[in-house]
Design a protein around this motif. Structure first.
Motif, PDB file in Angstrom:
ATOM      1  N   TYR A  98       0.932  -1.272  -0.115  1.00 38.55           N
ATOM      2  CA  TYR A  98       0.120  -0.025  -0.007  1.00 38.55           C
ATOM      3  C   TYR A  98       0.724   1.116  -0.018  1.00 38.55           C
ATOM      4  O   TYR A  98       0.407   2.319  -0.421  1.00 38.55           O
ATOM      5  CB  TYR A  98      -0.887  -0.144   1.146  1.00 38.55           C
ATOM      6  CG  TYR A  98      -2.047  -0.942   1.211  1.00 38.55           C
ATOM      7  CD1 TYR A  98      -3.310  -0.529   0.139  1.00 38.55           C
ATOM      8  CD2 TYR A  98      -2.164  -2.188   1.925  1.00 38.55           C
ATOM      9  CE1 TYR A  98      -4.347  -1.519   0.184  1.00 38.55           C
ATOM     10  CE2 TYR A  98      -3.132  -2.951   1.646  1.00 38.55           C
ATOM     11  CZ  TYR A  98      -4.187  -2.789   0.873  1.00 38.55           C
ATOM     12  OH  TYR A  98      -5.282  -3.681   0.884  1.00 38.55           O
ATOM     13  N   ASN A 122      -5.777  -5.600  -3.167  1.00 33.89           N
ATOM     14  CA  ASN A 122      -6.919  -6.139  -2.525  1.00 33.89           C
ATOM     15  C   ASN A 122      -6.757  -7.809  -3.103  1.00 33.89           C
ATOM     16  O   ASN A 122      -6.980  -8.641  -2.258  1.00 33.89           O
ATOM     17  CB  ASN A 122      -8.098  -5.665  -3.404  1.00 33.89           C
ATOM     18  CG  ASN A 122      -8.504  -4.374  -2.708  1.00 33.89           C
ATOM     19  OD1 ASN A 122      -8.151  -4.004  -1.733  1.00 33.89           O
ATOM     20  ND2 ASN A 122      -9.110  -3.727  -3.580  1.00 33.89           N
ATOM     21  N   ASP A 245     -10.988  -8.204   0.438  1.00 33.24           N
ATOM     22  CA  ASP A 245     -10.381  -6.939   0.399  1.00 33.24           C
ATOM     23  C   ASP A 245     -11.190  -5.938  -0.623  1.00 33.24           C
ATOM     24  O   ASP A 245     -11.279  -6.378  -1.705  1.00 33.24           O
ATOM     25  CB  ASP A 245      -8.977  -6.494   0.526  1.00 33.24           C
ATOM     26  CG  ASP A 245      -8.204  -6.625   1.742  1.00 33.24           C
ATOM     27  OD1 ASP A 245      -8.548  -7.426   2.553  1.00 33.24           O
ATOM     28  OD2 ASP A 245      -7.312  -5.743   2.099  1.00 33.24           O
ATOM     29  N   SER A 247     -10.935  -2.287  -0.984  1.00 33.57           N
ATOM     30  CA  SER A 247     -10.555  -0.831  -1.031  1.00 33.57           C
ATOM     31  C   SER A 247     -10.554  -0.370  -2.461  1.00 33.57           C
ATOM     32  O   SER A 247     -10.103  -0.853  -3.428  1.00 33.57           O
ATOM     33  CB  SER A 247      -9.049  -0.766  -0.622  1.00 33.57           C
ATOM     34  OG  SER A 247      -9.017  -1.334   0.930  1.00 33.57           O
ATOM     35  N   ARG A 253     -16.527   1.321  -3.609  1.00 31.01           N
ATOM     36  CA  ARG A 253     -15.593   0.115  -3.018  1.00 31.01           C
ATOM     37  C   ARG A 253     -15.397  -0.637  -4.439  1.00 31.01           C
ATOM     38  O   ARG A 253     -16.275  -0.939  -5.177  1.00 31.01           O
ATOM     39  CB  ARG A 253     -16.069  -0.734  -1.972  1.00 31.01           C
ATOM     40  CG  ARG A 253     -16.239   0.066  -0.710  1.00 31.01           C
ATOM     41  CD  ARG A 253     -17.049  -0.427   0.376  1.00 31.01           C
ATOM     42  NE  ARG A 253     -15.688  -1.280   1.139  1.00 31.01           N
ATOM     43  CZ  ARG A 253     -15.906  -2.142   1.806  1.00 31.01           C
ATOM     44  NH1 ARG A 253     -16.906  -2.311   2.380  1.00 31.01           N
ATOM     45  NH2 ARG A 253     -14.882  -2.817   2.275  1.00 31.01           N
TER      46      ARG A 253
END
Length: 300
Positions: A98, A122, A245, A247, A253
């Motif tokens: 990230y 993700n 995930d 994000s 999303r």
């Protein structure tokens, strides 16, 4: 009201802490439930919060936070943050992916780059969390259960539809639950003991999906859930849970990791079914050819 352990034991790692919180979900007070949901959903954040910061974030007093941690068999609040920090260290390599976002800047022109980085992260994080035994059991259920029912509503309808579509190419008796005009009960009437019921939902969780998954579990179906974090209500009604995930670079999303997981599940179901899957795919091709589904050049 303090949380009194029925079987006092010290959780040795974050996974055991999650299991303990999920086990006691039904007995928690409102304040305890808020704290448990925050710990399950955001262990990285809790890892570096002070008692007062967590109490303020959840809306309880500091004494409640300390009692909550102690009642779990931990050495007060430091014991809770220690498990959260250990969780963080275990995933440090994945979390470093990230950091690439910081190099991309925050301007609108970087949106595409941010989306690519986040979706890669993700997928990586989602697949890294998969327990192999859980995966094999879920694939076996999808491949061998008498019937498979797949449900995901609103935004999660897309991965649910894809999973149902792919499984129908590989085996018989697969239904995508798409309730309309009050027909949910009609769809659920077909669920039997021994069936496999797959539910897909992310925050905010569709009430119909949550109720349907709980009902299917009570009916005796083997339940598989694809959801976003351990605080999800789907986790309580599923034998096999995959945390995915979601994000995204904006308020929307991402479902990219859900799509990747669904495709991987279907691929492994094909492997598990072997010759049966090959036979089903050949029948599918014969039907496509006979009904001229595709343009001639694509049919060839």
């Amino acid at each position: 009201m303090a949380l009194v352990p029925r079987n006092p034991r010290l959780p040795r790692n974050f996974e055991e802490l999650l299991a303990l919180l999920q086990e006691r979900r039904a007995t928690l007070t409102r304040s305890q439930r808020l704290l448990a949901e925050r710990v399950m959903a955001d262990p990285e954040g809790v890892a570096f919060m002070t008692v007062s910061e967590l109490a303020s974030a959840v809306g309880v007093n500091e004494a409640t936070v300390v009692r909550f941690a102690t009642s779990l068999g931990l050495e007060g609040y430091p014991g809770l943050t220690r498990l959260c920090r250990e969780r963080l260290r275990e995933q440090a390599q994945l979390l470093r992916r990230y950091s690439t976002l910081e190099q991309l800047g925050g301007g609108e022109g970087d949106l595409l780059d941010q989306a690519v980085v986040l979706d890669r992260a993700n997928i990586t994080r989602s697949f890294a969390q998969i327990d192999r035994a859980t995966w094999e059991e879920a694939v076996k259920a999808l491949a061998e259960a008498p019937r498979v029912h797949v449900m995901g509503l609103r935004k999660c309808h897309a991965p649910a539809y894809l999973l149902g579509y792919l499984l129908r190419m590989l085996r018989e008796e697969v239904a995508t639950v798409t309730p309309g005009a009050g027909a949910l009960t009609d769809e659920l009437r077909r669920v039997r003991a021994g069936d496999c019921f797959v539910s897909i939902a992310i925050h905010r969780y569709s009430a119909d999906t949550v109720r349907a998954a709980s009902w299917a579990r009570a009916r005796g179906a083997l339940c598989v859930a694809l959801t976003d974090n351990p605080a999800s209500p789907l986790a309580a009604s599923a034998e096999h849970v995959f945390y995915v995930d979601a994000s995204g670079p904006s308020v929307l999303r991402s479902l990219t990791a859900f799509t990747a997981l669904v495709q991987a599940l279907a691929t492994d179901v094909a492997r598990h079914r072997g010759q049966d899957a090959r036979t089903a795919l050949l029948r599918e091709e014969e039907l496509l050819e006979e009904f001229s589904v595709y343009e001639p050049e694509h049919r060839r």
